[in-house]
Write a protein that holds these residues in place. Structure first.
Motif, PDB file in Angstrom:
ATOM      1  N   PRO A  58       0.790  -1.231   0.000  1.00 22.01           N
ATOM      2  CA  PRO A  58       0.000   0.000   0.000  1.00 22.01           C
ATOM      3  C   PRO A  58       0.824   1.285   0.000  1.00 22.01           C
ATOM      4  O   PRO A  58       1.950   1.340   0.491  1.00 22.01           O
ATOM      5  CB  PRO A  58      -0.841  -0.128   1.271  1.00 22.01           C
ATOM      6  N   ARG A  88      -0.688  -8.828   5.612  1.00 19.70           N
ATOM      7  CA  ARG A  88      -0.625  -7.500   4.983  1.00 19.70           C
ATOM      8  C   ARG A  88      -1.056  -7.605   3.512  1.00 19.70           C
ATOM      9  O   ARG A  88      -0.762  -8.587   2.821  1.00 19.70           O
ATOM     10  CB  ARG A  88       0.791  -6.939   5.076  1.00 19.70           C
ATOM     11  N   PRO A  89      -1.724  -6.568   2.984  1.00 22.55           N
ATOM     12  CA  PRO A  89      -2.174  -6.624   1.590  1.00 22.55           C
ATOM     13  C   PRO A  89      -1.008  -6.694   0.605  1.00 22.55           C
ATOM     14  O   PRO A  89       0.006  -6.012   0.768  1.00 22.55           O
ATOM     15  CB  PRO A  89      -2.947  -5.307   1.415  1.00 22.55           C
ATOM     16  N   LEU A  91      -0.375  -6.063  -3.408  1.00 21.54           N
ATOM     17  CA  LEU A  91      -1.023  -5.365  -4.514  1.00 21.54           C
ATOM     18  C   LEU A  91      -0.320  -5.645  -5.835  1.00 21.54           C
ATOM     19  O   LEU A  91       0.889  -5.942  -5.862  1.00 21.54           O
ATOM     20  CB  LEU A  91      -1.011  -3.853  -4.259  1.00 21.54           C
ATOM     21  N   ASP A 158      -4.525  -3.023  -7.382  1.00 16.80           N
ATOM     22  CA  ASP A 158      -5.553  -3.979  -6.970  1.00 16.80           C
ATOM     23  C   ASP A 158      -4.952  -5.002  -6.011  1.00 16.80           C
ATOM     24  O   ASP A 158      -3.828  -5.483  -6.230  1.00 16.80           O
ATOM     25  CB  ASP A 158      -6.132  -4.718  -8.172  1.00 16.80           C
ATOM     26  N   GLN A 159      -5.683  -5.369  -4.969  1.00 19.24           N
ATOM     27  CA  GLN A 159      -5.184  -6.376  -4.044  1.00 19.24           C
ATOM     28  C   GLN A 159      -5.329  -7.756  -4.670  1.00 19.24           C
ATOM     29  O   GLN A 159      -6.401  -8.134  -5.149  1.00 19.24           O
ATOM     30  CB  GLN A 159      -5.922  -6.329  -2.706  1.00 19.24           C
ATOM     31  N   ARG A 162      -2.603 -11.774   0.341  1.00 22.11           N
ATOM     32  CA  ARG A 162      -2.093 -11.276   1.619  1.00 22.11           C
ATOM     33  C   ARG A 162      -0.778 -11.979   1.951  1.00 22.11           C
ATOM     34  O   ARG A 162      -0.562 -13.140   1.582  1.00 22.11           O
ATOM     35  CB  ARG A 162      -3.110 -11.526   2.730  1.00 22.11           C
TER      36      ARG A 162
END
Length: 217
Positions: A58, A88-89, A91, A158-159, A162
């Motif tokens: 992010p 955690r995301p 991306l 875009d995710q 994780r």
């Protein structure tokens, strides 16, 4: 009344049939060659310009990028400098089409509730994205099944999953690669080389993510 073998054709008909078969055979060969040429030409073209990849995390977050002996040249392991890594995301570094989204090797048993569980093999849950121009990115050791599917188009930011520790992983982190024409290259983020090149020693660098929504970059 017909006499003789009805399955035998006059010689002129047999010769014409041979010509037709030969013509069909040549035509089929030309079609195969044409299809082969269509497939081969893109493979021979040089890779296109490097996309403006961003860190796959992010906007505004600072992450540590590192490598170690035996990790393989240009492979990058990423860890957040603040907070827990688990979950955690992750991306997309750039827009593209998902070509792999599933399990690479085996998962193992490492989870947030069992961080010292048995390791798996390979990359565990992973995603690969084709960005066009023979550029690809790969994201390994995700916590759970990817949030995208093969064939899906994604935008930058875009995710796709994780952070986890599936596969052959000793701790939660994101293993990341950029590939140019199927060859790994030094990763660039926001147009700047990452500094992770050879795996002759263990070292790290820090980079801040500019993977931001439009209007915040």
């Amino acid at each position: 009344m017909t006499t003789g073998d009805p399955t035998r054709l006059p010689r002129r008909h047999r010769r014409r049939g041979g010509r037709v078969a030969l013509a069909l055979g040549v035509g089929a060969t030309l079609v195969v060659l044409a299809v082969g040429a269509v497939v081969a030409v893109p493979l021979l073209l040089p890779p296109g310009p490097r996309p403006l990849f961003q860190l796959p995390v992010p906007c505004g977050e600072t992450w540590q990028l590192g490598t170690y002996p035996g990790h393989d040249d240009y492979d990058v392991d990423m860890y957040p400098t603040r907070g827990e890594a688990w979950g955690r995301p992750v991306l997309a570094s750039y827009a593209g089409k998902v070509t792999e989204a599933g399990i690479n090797g085996s998962l193992g048993e490492r989870t947030p509730d069992n961080p010292d569980g048995a390791r798996g093999r390979g990359g565990g849950y992973w995603v690969k994205i084709d960005h066009g121009g023979r550029w690809e990115t790969q994201y390994l050791h995700l916590l759970e099944p990817p949030l995208v599917e093969v064939g899906q188009r994604v935008a930058q930011g875009d995710q796709i999953g994780r952070v986890g520790s599936t596969g052959n992983s000793g701790a939660p982190h994101l293993h990341y690669e950029q590939r140019q024409g199927w060859e790994k290259v030094e990763t660039h983020f926001d147009g700047v080389p990452s500094g992770i090149t050879h795996d002759d020693r263990e070292y790290t660098v820090r980079r801040e993510s500019n993977n931001c929504p439009p209007g915040r970059r």
